[in-house]
Design a protein around this motif. Structure first.
Motif, short mmCIF file in Angstrom:
data_model
loop_
_atom_site.label_atom_id
_atom_site.label_comp_id
_atom_site.label_asym_id
_atom_site.label_seq_id
_atom_site.Cartn_x
_atom_site.Cartn_y
_atom_site.Cartn_z
N PRO A 35 0.81 -1.22 0.00
CA PRO A 35 0.00 0.00 0.00
C PRO A 35 0.85 1.27 0.00
CG PRO A 35 -0.81 -1.55 1.63
CD PRO A 35 0.50 -2.09 1.12
N ALA A 36 0.39 2.25 -0.75
CA ALA A 36 1.06 3.56 -0.81
C ALA A 36 0.28 4.54 0.05
CB ALA A 36 1.12 4.05 -2.24
N LEU A 37 0.95 5.14 1.01
CA LEU A 37 0.31 6.17 1.82
C LEU A 37 0.24 7.47 1.03
CD1 LEU A 37 2.16 5.65 5.22
CD2 LEU A 37 -0.22 5.12 4.72
N PRO A 63 -4.68 5.34 3.72
CA PRO A 63 -3.77 4.20 3.82
C PRO A 63 -3.61 3.42 2.53
CG PRO A 63 -5.83 3.70 4.91
CD PRO A 63 -5.91 5.13 4.45
N GLY A 64 -4.41 3.69 1.53
CA GLY A 64 -4.19 3.10 0.22
C GLY A 64 -4.83 1.75 0.00
N GLU A 65 -4.29 1.05 -0.98
CA GLU A 65 -4.81 -0.25 -1.39
C GLU A 65 -3.65 -1.23 -1.57
OE1 GLU A 65 -8.78 0.93 -3.88
OE2 GLU A 65 -6.92 0.77 -5.01
N LEU A 66 -3.99 -2.50 -1.57
CA LEU A 66 -3.02 -3.57 -1.80
C LEU A 66 -3.44 -4.32 -3.06
CD1 LEU A 66 -0.67 -5.48 -0.87
CD2 LEU A 66 -2.43 -6.80 0.30
N GLU A 88 -18.44 -11.45 2.30
CA GLU A 88 -18.66 -11.08 3.70
C GLU A 88 -18.68 -9.58 3.96
OE1 GLU A 88 -15.57 -13.19 5.66
OE2 GLU A 88 -14.06 -11.67 5.27
N ARG A 89 -18.09 -8.77 3.09
CA ARG A 89 -18.14 -7.31 3.22
C ARG A 89 -17.58 -6.82 4.55
NH1 ARG A 89 -21.59 -4.41 0.03
NH2 ARG A 89 -22.11 -3.12 1.82
N GLN A 90 -16.51 -7.44 5.02
CA GLN A 90 -15.88 -7.09 6.30
C GLN A 90 -14.37 -7.03 6.12
OE1 GLN A 90 -17.43 -6.64 9.38
NE2 GLN A 90 -19.43 -6.83 8.39
N SER A 91 -13.72 -6.27 7.00
CA SER A 91 -12.25 -6.22 7.00
C SER A 91 -11.68 -7.44 7.71
CB SER A 91 -11.77 -4.96 7.72
OG SER A 91 -12.08 -3.82 6.98
N ARG A 92 -10.55 -7.91 7.20
CA ARG A 92 -9.79 -8.98 7.83
C ARG A 92 -8.36 -8.51 8.03
NH1 ARG A 92 -10.85 -15.10 5.84
NH2 ARG A 92 -13.08 -14.98 5.52
N ARG A 133 -8.69 -2.96 0.02
CA ARG A 133 -8.70 -1.58 0.53
C ARG A 133 -8.23 -1.63 1.97
NH1 ARG A 133 -7.53 3.34 0.38
NH2 ARG A 133 -9.17 4.89 0.25
N VAL A 134 -7.19 -0.89 2.28
CA VAL A 134 -6.64 -0.85 3.64
C VAL A 134 -7.58 -0.01 4.51
CG1 VAL A 134 -4.66 -0.19 5.05
CG2 VAL A 134 -4.30 -1.09 2.74
N THR A 135 -7.93 -0.53 5.70
CA THR A 135 -8.87 0.16 6.58
C THR A 135 -8.28 0.48 7.95
OG1 THR A 135 -9.78 -1.93 7.38
CG2 THR A 135 -10.85 -0.94 5.45
N SER A 136 -6.98 0.29 8.11
CA SER A 136 -6.35 0.57 9.41
C SER A 136 -4.92 1.07 9.19
CB SER A 136 -6.31 -0.69 10.28
OG SER A 136 -5.37 -1.62 9.75
N LYS A 137 -4.31 1.44 10.28
CA LYS A 137 -2.89 1.82 10.23
C LYS A 137 -2.06 0.58 9.93
CE LYS A 137 0.63 3.97 13.12
NZ LYS A 137 0.91 4.57 14.43
#
Length: 144
Positions: A35-37, A63-66, A88-92, A133-137
């Protein structure tokens, strides 16, 4: 310092949305872009600024994407996991493990599968592009 190739880099994900360790290897990884900040900015220029210069302050961090590319088999465990994650539409928890350096470097974060696109060419290997999609630090560390 020397530069190395990305051979043996791995992407692991949590077994479910509540997992606190990333333990399921996404097999067949061909390419990964960490991910690119990026940071937004707010224009705070007021009328009458000296020298006609715009004024800015730092904004929120994205926080960007992977994005990654996998060898694709429609009946593989990796494909089943991607379909499950999309539904599931949830973050892992997601971890990139850079195995080419000692000690191994890791980058961990939470994210959700935003897109998956299989490609089936006539005369080449089947692949699947996936974007999380990154959802955290992001947390950087090392493992033995």
């Amino acid at each position: 310092m020397t530069t190395d190739i990305g051979f043996q880099t791995e992407v692991l994900v949590g077994t479910n949305i509540a997992a606190v360790t990333a333990t399921v290897l996404l097999a067949g990884l061909k390419a990964v872009t960490p991910p690119a900040l990026s940071r937004g900015e707010a224009d705070i220029t007021a009328m009458g600024e000296p020298d006609f210069l715009k004024q800015f302050i730092p904004g929120l961090t994205d926080p960007g994407e992977l994005p990654l590319e996998l060898n694709w088999l429609p009946d593989s465990d990796a494909e089943e996991l991607l379909r499950e994650m999309f539904a599931e539409r949830q973050s892992r928890l997601i971890m990139i493990r850079f195995n080419m350096v000692t000690p191994r470097v890791t980058c961990s974060f939470r994210g959700f599968l935003r897109e998956r696109t299989p490609t089936v060419p006539m005369e080449d290997g089947m692949t699947c592009a996936a974007t999380f999609r990154v959802t955290s630090k992001m947390t950087w560390g090392t493992v033995a």
